[in-house]
Design a protein around this motif. Structure first.
Motif, PDB file in Angstrom:
ATOM      1  N   UNK B 169      -1.478 -20.227 -16.791  1.00  0.00           N
ATOM      2  CA  UNK B 169      -2.296 -19.073 -16.441  1.00  0.00           C
ATOM      3  C   UNK B 169      -1.572 -18.264 -15.370  1.00  0.00           C
ATOM      4  N   UNK B 170      -1.922 -17.013 -15.269  1.00  0.00           N
ATOM      5  CA  UNK B 170      -1.321 -16.132 -14.259  1.00  0.00           C
ATOM      6  C   UNK B 170      -2.429 -15.332 -13.588  1.00  0.00           C
ATOM      7  N   UNK B 171      -2.275 -15.134 -12.276  1.00  0.00           N
ATOM      8  CA  UNK B 171      -3.213 -14.299 -11.538  1.00  0.00           C
ATOM      9  C   UNK B 171      -3.128 -12.872 -12.054  1.00  0.00           C
ATOM     10  N   UNK B 172      -4.219 -12.113 -11.953  1.00  0.00           N
ATOM     11  CA  UNK B 172      -4.118 -10.682 -12.286  1.00  0.00           C
ATOM     12  C   UNK B 172      -3.016 -10.027 -11.437  1.00  0.00           C
ATOM     13  N   UNK B 173      -2.381  -9.035 -12.014  1.00  0.00           N
ATOM     14  CA  UNK B 173      -1.278  -8.355 -11.339  1.00  0.00           C
ATOM     15  C   UNK B 173      -1.873  -7.368 -10.340  1.00  0.00           C
ATOM     16  N   UNK B 174      -1.865  -7.737  -9.063  1.00  0.00           N
ATOM     17  CA  UNK B 174      -2.527  -6.905  -8.051  1.00  0.00           C
ATOM     18  C   UNK B 174      -1.614  -6.729  -6.849  1.00  0.00           C
ATOM     19  N   UNK B 175      -1.727  -5.596  -6.180  1.00  0.00           N
ATOM     20  CA  UNK B 175      -0.931  -5.412  -4.958  1.00  0.00           C
ATOM     21  C   UNK B 175      -1.320  -6.442  -3.909  1.00  0.00           C
ATOM     22  N   UNK B 176      -0.394  -6.694  -3.024  1.00  0.00           N
ATOM     23  CA  UNK B 176      -0.666  -7.645  -1.949  1.00  0.00           C
ATOM     24  C   UNK B 176      -0.855  -6.883  -0.648  1.00  0.00           C
ATOM     25  N   UNK B 177      -1.997  -7.093  -0.027  1.00  0.00           N
ATOM     26  CA  UNK B 177      -2.271  -6.425   1.240  1.00  0.00           C
ATOM     27  C   UNK B 177      -1.637  -7.237   2.362  1.00  0.00           C
ATOM     28  N   UNK B 178      -0.854  -6.576   3.205  1.00  0.00           N
ATOM     29  CA  UNK B 178      -0.150  -7.291   4.269  1.00  0.00           C
ATOM     30  C   UNK B 178      -0.485  -6.687   5.622  1.00  0.00           C
ATOM     31  N   UNK B 179      -0.151  -7.418   6.645  1.00  0.00           N
ATOM     32  CA  UNK B 179      -0.494  -6.999   8.004  1.00  0.00           C
ATOM     33  C   UNK B 179       0.445  -5.902   8.496  1.00  0.00           C
ATOM     34  N   UNK B 181       2.705  -3.872  11.275  1.00  0.00           N
ATOM     35  CA  UNK B 181       3.577  -4.287  12.373  1.00  0.00           C
ATOM     36  C   UNK B 181       3.498  -3.328  13.545  1.00  0.00           C
ATOM     37  N   UNK B 182       2.867  -2.183  13.319  1.00  0.00           N
ATOM     38  CA  UNK B 182       2.693  -1.227  14.413  1.00  0.00           C
ATOM     39  C   UNK B 182       1.205  -0.922  14.526  1.00  0.00           C
ATOM     40  N   UNK B 183       0.851  -0.124  15.523  1.00  0.00           N
ATOM     41  CA  UNK B 183      -0.564   0.182  15.741  1.00  0.00           C
ATOM     42  C   UNK B 183      -1.082   1.140  14.669  1.00  0.00           C
ATOM     43  N   UNK B 184      -2.395   1.065  14.415  1.00  0.00           N
ATOM     44  CA  UNK B 184      -3.026   2.048  13.535  1.00  0.00           C
ATOM     45  C   UNK B 184      -3.337   1.500  12.167  1.00  0.00           C
ATOM     46  N   UNK B 185      -2.694   0.410  11.781  1.00  0.00           N
ATOM     47  CA  UNK B 185      -2.969  -0.153  10.475  1.00  0.00           C
ATOM     48  C   UNK B 185      -4.191  -1.052  10.531  1.00  0.00           C
ATOM     49  N   UNK B 186      -4.618  -1.464   9.343  1.00  0.00           N
ATOM     50  CA  UNK B 186      -5.766  -2.349   9.245  1.00  0.00           C
ATOM     51  C   UNK B 186      -5.247  -3.748   8.959  1.00  0.00           C
ATOM     52  N   UNK B 187      -5.561  -4.704   9.836  1.00  0.00           N
ATOM     53  CA  UNK B 187      -4.966  -6.040   9.716  1.00  0.00           C
ATOM     54  C   UNK B 187      -5.867  -6.964   8.913  1.00  0.00           C
ATOM     55  N   UNK B 188      -5.428  -7.358   7.704  1.00  0.00           N
ATOM     56  CA  UNK B 188      -6.239  -8.279   6.916  1.00  0.00           C
ATOM     57  C   UNK B 188      -6.064  -9.714   7.370  1.00  0.00           C
TER      58      UNK B 188
END
Lengths: 324, 981
Positions: B169-179, B181-188
């Motif tokens: 089986x394979x996971x659905x092909x989905x983007x990976x949300x990452x943390x 490295x600078x200010x202003x992003x949303x940290x998952x």
């Protein structure tokens, strides 16, 4: 739009005798198609317009690879390049050189014999028909001037077969069948350093088999090209040698491809190497000897000066492979 | 002579008998049998587009005779799919097999032109090797040239199919949300990227972006199923009864006058229906660039001229019963030329005694044709001379960039005919259907209303098809013959007679203070526009714009001559003047930093243009006019995060490690890492316009009609996603149709990175109008006063109290029962802004110092394109664009002999990257919220073209200490530079 092929007659003889008869009767108008991957594009560009195309695909004995009772590897000329590349019977260096030819689709169609008999190439002869006509056809195209070296009287088109240098290095023998019967020739003797008359093979002779003698030494093929694989080689160096326990060269055959109209044996370098160990200094001198008479012409999209300079680099690398 | 023979082929499982001409290729036979998945790419089989399985082995139908298939089994993609079933269309219902489904699921399909070939290559491989390595997959795909995907997702598709076929089986092909490295992003809180597959895009989310249901999601491409099946979706995939075949006689001379032309023998040839040339076609001047009205001057072309200006220029055209007769007719046209001296180099063309390329008396709108100058461009902010005088140091450096071709695997092709209303229909592979309709009309002496231009699926364009390139020829021939006419270029014509990228000589002068600030920056450009000035003005204004707005300087000056020569014609090529500018600019900035002893990234960071900065030179370098309007200001910029992600992903710190740079076990190898920043534009402000119409159907689905031209990019998909988002329906409820001048509203077309931003905003506005009409009707149906309180989601209109009606009920109510009306609306959009996307481009190389061969090991690009409407298609754009850019910087080069004849007009000697030669690619999407764009979007299409060449130079410099000021970095050039030390 795909260019259309000119009209021709297509023959698929079922025996060698029939094939030879067709070629003999055609008065030079018939050509042999191995896979046709090089021939058909040339026909589309009207570089050649044969009256008859003879396919050898229906002659069963021309296909296949086997080891005979004396340990020779015998390869039928109609064997696809892909089958050579995948074979465990052929010396590894032959399979590796075959695997570097063109692309998977082409390798599935092109044949061993077709590659060994590959027509010579040049910037000018490969241009569209109308451009060639406007230049005034070159020597190879039926004209009277070589546009690469206009003052000379010979054609400088390049031998681009990847397999010939390797087969020559392995001291292979070729079997040809013609109206006068069968003959065997050292592979080396098939090639002439002339862009037009590049083969010592008459129009009605068929290359039927390649025989590689048992080889227990070390061999390599090194290829310079602009890119990964689809390119024809800009310089190709094949080397096969027997070395003793201390690394002293007992015998060696060294062949440089794609720098002239034929693969070139580097005999001076071979003679120098015999009896010597492959030290850095020895390799350097051998590379010099193998390269100094090489004179690539300006007939690829890469400069001749660069190809000249790369020849010793690739001879060096081939010899280093043997040492390793 | 026996010319036809009977053959028997087992074709997709059915044994068939044919009488074939022996000189017919298998390609010709299969297409005539309606197997349209076997497609033309070249005459030598190198593109692989005409692949099929012969007894299970992949071969190219272009270099096999039909008779050679006698007695064999042939399989094409048409034979893979099972029967289409009823119900909602899914890959399964459409009958796709596992491999086809994997190509759909991974975003591996862009234009889809070569997708059937790749699927067959996978079929062959997985038949013998159920568990292939990535290298084995790449080798299997290596004979199929892909100009679009960078091979990342096709390779992933094959690996995925292999796993599924093994029962894993394979996971659905989905983007990976990452943390971030600078200010202003949303940290998952997930840390750096972990996924094993680089085919999955990594996303850094912005907390400024509101949640959405369809937008921003990795939806499957709306046209993926038909492309995976090889359905007849391209220009050539129709059979017109009585269709004639056109061919064009091309000039073999770079510069010549046509003294006489005798077509009598050609006309007399049986099967020839028309021969057209300058003596029988009216002389109507035009400019071929597909641009808004009025097309920028000069109008320096006519359909057929009495002079030829490059090898491959038009001389005459014929229409005949067969391609063979057309070709024979060309050879019977007797043309007498007076060959003129030619000039190929842009600087030599400016010399006083240079041949004059355009000496025709009716050319009155070029800048100085007697000096070969088609356009002269100047722009200035402040006083650069004052700036240089005040600077601590002034650096001057000259760069040369060369000519390359776009290489769409589908060449230019058009089929035209008179329809039953005596209107001319032109079905053409174009990026600009509406411009083509307007521009071709005067040449054919037809009113616009008598022309319909249809853009079906397109096998890539990349700017080469932002042209009215062949449509006038088929139009003239339809008028001359009354029959349908098809013209498809050969691969050689696609190189020599289509469009290319402008070569330039670029000189930068920059004043620098010892505190790192720039006092002045000047860019002088001599650009080579070849035989015609199409796009010559606007490509070069983009060069100036990008070359002088990426960094802040006290004063700026742009001075450019666009010069006629006798090379095949440059035009639009994805990136449009920016890749040239960015190669020179980024290289110049790095060299200044080295000379001053500064860290290159720190020096660039100190000066680069970011959020809040003014684009001061932009108004002067707008399309055409040099009007000074309000100064645009950058309103979103994720560059810092892009650089941080890229540095981490490439392992930037290794750059300073001598042991890594000079590996002890490989004495001839040097390693290096390079960087370039990229800043592009989004659409042409004040000019680019897109429009969309949306109507509801009985079942609550919607037709979305857009003028935009999807050329494989996924434009139809992202536009449909935006409509679905607004209307509260899944993507499958949107039926999108695009690029047909009779059926859809106007759009300028696919260029200038504008479709998502401009056409997308038009779709969003149209959807909002329809949304409001639905809400009003739903409010009435639910007996609610305040329609604005209704919400649309999950295919229903919801009242605040929780009651709802379905959109199907709304549709039936509106169409059939109460106050009947078609709920439908249209909206247009034009932007006054062009918000810049940003990117950090990183490249790792190995240089063989003995041969000069550069092996690109890895490329990382982190892109701020605002909100990616579809992260999978966006990352596909970046991967494919980066690989085109790699070709530009590394190995692609149009080469000529002394007479101006191209010596490498074929794949092979003209090198585009193959699957088995590829570096590792990693893509990061750094979200920012661009308030001017639909759902926060900025452009993504062109920015991947900008940074690779300078980053490659930077990496070679890091590896070898040698700086090279010209591209491409061929082994020969690098080796020569290393010898010079």
């Amino acid at each position: 739009m795909t260019l259309r092929l000119p009209l021709f007659e297509y023959r698929t003889p079922t025996s060698l005798a029939e094939a030879v008869a067709i070629l003999s009767d055609s008065d030079g108008g018939a050509v042999i198609a191995g896979g046709g991957t090089d021939l058909f594009p040339k026909m589309k560009r009207r570089q050649t317009t044969p009256t008859t195309v003879v396919s050898l695909s229906a002659i069963p004995e021309l296909s296949g690879i086997e080891i005979d009772s004396e340990g020779n590897c015998r390869l039928g000329a109609s064997t696809p390049v892909a089958a050579v590349a995948a074979s465990e019977l052929v010396p590894a260096v032959v399979a590796a050189a075959a695997a570097e030819i063109a692309s998977p689709q082409i390798r599935n169609t092109a044949t061993l014999g077709g590659n060994l008999c590959l027509d010579t190439r040049c910037n000018y002869i490969d241009m569209p028909e109308l451009w060639r006509e406007a230049s005034g056809h070159c020597l190879k195209d039926g004209g009277d001037t070589c546009w690469v070296a206009p003052r000379g009287d010979r054609c400088w088109a390049i031998s681009s077969t990847d397999l010939a240098p390797v087969v020559i290095a392995l001291n292979g023998t070729l079997r040809l069948v013609g109206p006068r019967g069968e003959r065997e020739t050292p592979a080396e003797a098939l090639y002439r350093n002339d862009g037009i008359d590049y083969h010592d093979r008459s129009d009605d002779e068929i290359l039927t088999q390649v025989m590689l003698p048992p080889f227990g030494g070390r061999a390599t093929y090194r290829k310079l090209r602009r890119r990964g694989s689809i390119d024809f080689p800009l310089v190709g160096v094949a080397a096969a040698a027997h070395l003793d326990d201390r690394g002293t060269v007992g015998s060696i055959r060294l062949v440089v491809g794609a720098v002239a109209s034929a693969p070139l044996r580097a005999t001076a370098a071979e003679e120098f190497l015999v009896g010597r160990q492959l030290t850095d200094e020895v390799i350097e001198e051998a590379a010099r000897l193998a390269s100094h008479h090489v004179r690539p012409q300006d007939n690829t999209d890469t400069g001749s000066r660069y190809r000249k300079w790369m020849t010793p680099v690739f001879v060096t690398r081939a010899l280093q492979d043997l040492r390793a | 002579m026996t010319t036809t023979v009977p053959i028997e082929i087992t074709l997709n499982g059915v044994t068939r008998s044919f009488e074939v001409d022996v000189h017919r290729t298998l390609y010709e036979l299969l297409r005539s049998e309606g197997l349209f998945s076997v497609r033309f790419g070249s005459d030598t089989g190198e593109t692989g587009a005409a692949a099929l399985l012969l007894d299970g082995r992949l071969v190219s139908a272009e270099v096999i005779l039909a008779v050679q298939a006698d007695g064999h089994r042939i399989d094409t993609v048409e034979g893979l799919s099972s029967r289409v079933e009823a119900g909602e269309l899914t890959p399964e219902v459409a009958g796709l097999d596992v491999i086809q489904t994997a190509f759909v699921a991974t975003g591996a399909i862009q234009s889809g032109y070569s997708t059937p070939a790749m699927i067959l290559a996978a079929k062959e491989l997985l038949g013998v090797n159920p568990d292939p390595t990535e290298a084995e997959v790449r080798d299997a795909l290596s004979g199929i040239l892909d100009r679009e995907s960078g091979y990342v997702k096709p390779v992933e598709a094959v690996l995925r199919a292999a796993a599924l076929l093994r029962g894993e089986s394979r996971e659905p092909f989905r983007p990976e949300v990452i943390a971030p490295l600078t200010e202003g992003g949303s940290d998952p809180g997930t840390g750096p990227a972990t996924s094993a597959s680089a085919a999955v895009p990594r996303i850094v989310l912005s907390s400024d972006v509101p949640p959405t249901a369809v937008v921003g999601k990795p939806e499957l491409k709306v046209d993926a199923i038909k492309l995976a099946k090889g359905n007849g979706a391209f220009v050539d995939d129709i059979e017109m009864r009585g269709m004639l075949h056109a061919k064009v006689l091309r000039s073999p001379h770079a510069h010549a006058r046509i003294v006489s032309i005798d077509d009598s023998a050609a006309r007399a040839l049986p099967g020839v229906h028309a021969v057209i040339h300058h003596e029988n076609i009216a002389r109507v001047r035009y400019a071929s660039g597909g641009q808004s009205w009025p097309n920028p001057a000069p109008l320096d072309q006519v359909s057929f001229d009495n002079k030829v200006r490059h090898v491959g220029d038009r001389v005459a055209a014929v229409a005949a019963e067969t391609p063979e007769i057309a070709a024979a007719a060309l050879s019977l046209i007797d043309v007498t030329y007076e060959v003129l001296p030619a000039v190929f180099d842009e600087n030599e063309a400016l010399a006083p005694d240079a041949p004059v390329v355009h000496d025709e008396p009716d050319l009155d709108d070029a800048f100085a044709p007697s000096r070969n100058i088609s356009h002269h461009i100047e722009a200035q902010v402040g006083d650069v001379e004052e700036g240089f005088a005040a600077a601590d140091r002034v650096f001057e450096q000259t760069f040369r960039v060369h000519q390359v071709q776009q290489c769409p695997i589908e060449p230019h092709i058009a089929i035209a005919w008179w329809d039953e209303d005596e209107r001319m229909v032109i079905r053409t592979s174009t990026q600009v259907p509406f411009h083509v309709r307007r521009m071709v009309a005067p040449l054919l002496d037809l009113p616009v209303k008598r022309i319909r231009v249809v853009k079906p699926r397109i096998g890539g364009g990349f700017g080469a098809k932002q042209e009215m390139l062949i449509e006038d020829i088929v139009g003239h021939l339809v008028i001359a013959t009354g029959r349908p006419v098809k013209l498809e270029l050969t691969r050689e014509e696609e190189f020599a007679s289509s469009r290319t990228r402008h070569p330039q000589t670029i000189t930068y002068r920059t004043g620098v203070n010892s505190d790192g600030t720039l006092t002045a920056q000047e860019m002088r450009v001599v650009a080579n526009t070849g035989a015609f000035g199409t796009h010559g003005l606007t490509v070069q204004t983009v060069t100036g714009m990008r070359g002088l707005s990426s960094y802040k300087a006290g004063a700026k000056r742009f001075d450019c001559d666009v010069v006629y020569t006798n090379i095949p014609v440059p035009g639009a090529y994805r990136g449009y003047g920016a890749p040239q500018a960015l190669f020179a600019l980024e290289s110049h900035m790095e060299d200044i930093a080295r000379e001053m002893g500064w860290d290159p990234i720190e020096f660039k960071r100190q000066n680069w243009t970011v959020e809040g900065d003014v684009l001061d030179i932009a108004p002067q370098l707008g399309e055409g006019a040099a009007e000074v309007g309000p100064l645009p200001i950058v309103t979103s910029c994720g560059l810092e995060e892009c650089v941080a992600q890229g540095m981490r992903a490439i392992g930037w710190e290794r750059r300073e490690d001598p042991a890594w740079r000079e590996p002890s076990d490989r004495p001839n190898i040097r390693r290096g890492i390079g960087f370039a920043m990229c800043m592009h534009g989004t659409a042409i402000p004040g000019l680019d316009m897109g429009a969309a119409s949306i109507k509801i159907n009985d079942d609550g689905s919607f037709n979305v009609l857009v003028g935009a031209a999807d050329l494989g990019t996924g434009a139809d998909t992202v536009l449909a996603q935006m409509a679905a988002e607004v209307l509260g329906v899944p993507l499958s409820d949107i039926v999108i149709y695009s690029g047909d001048t009779d059926m859809t509203p106007f759009d300028v077309g696919a260029y200038a990175s504008s479709t998502t931003y401009i056409s997308g905003m038009a779709v969003k506005k149209a959807a909002e109008k329809v949304w409001w009409k639905i809400k009003q009707r739903a409010a009435r149906m639910l007996d609610i006063d305040m329609a604005c309180t209704i919400e649309l989601r999950d295919r229903r209109a919801w009242a605040p109290d929780g009651r709802s009606v379905s959109l199907a009920e709304v549709a039936l109510n509106s169409l059939h029962t109460t106050d009947q009306e078609q709920i439908m609306d249209t909206a247009s959009y034009v932007s006054t802004e062009s918000p810049p996307p940003y990117a950090g481009q990183f490249v790792e190389v190995e240089v063989d110092v003995d041969t000069g061969q550069v092996t690109v090991v890895k490329m990382v690009m982190a892109v701020d394109c605002g909100v990616a409407i579809n992260p999978v298609t966006a990352s596909g754009q970046i991967e494919g664009g980066m690989v085109q850019a790699l070709g530009y910087g590394h190995c692609e080069e149009m080469a000529y002999d002394d007479e101006g004849r191209m010596v490498n007009a074929a794949f092979g000697p003209y090198w585009i990257y193959r699957a088995d030669e590829m570096p590792e690619l990693e893509v990061y999407l750094v979200q920012t919220m661009e308030d001017s764009g639909p759902f926060g979007a900025k452009a993504v299409a062109e920015i991947p073209k900008d940074g690779v060449a300078p980053a490659l130079r930077s990496a070679i410099l890091n590896a070898t200490g040698t700086a090279i000021d010209a591209i491409p970095f061929t082994p020969e050039r690098v080796w020569s530079a290393l010898q010079e030390g």
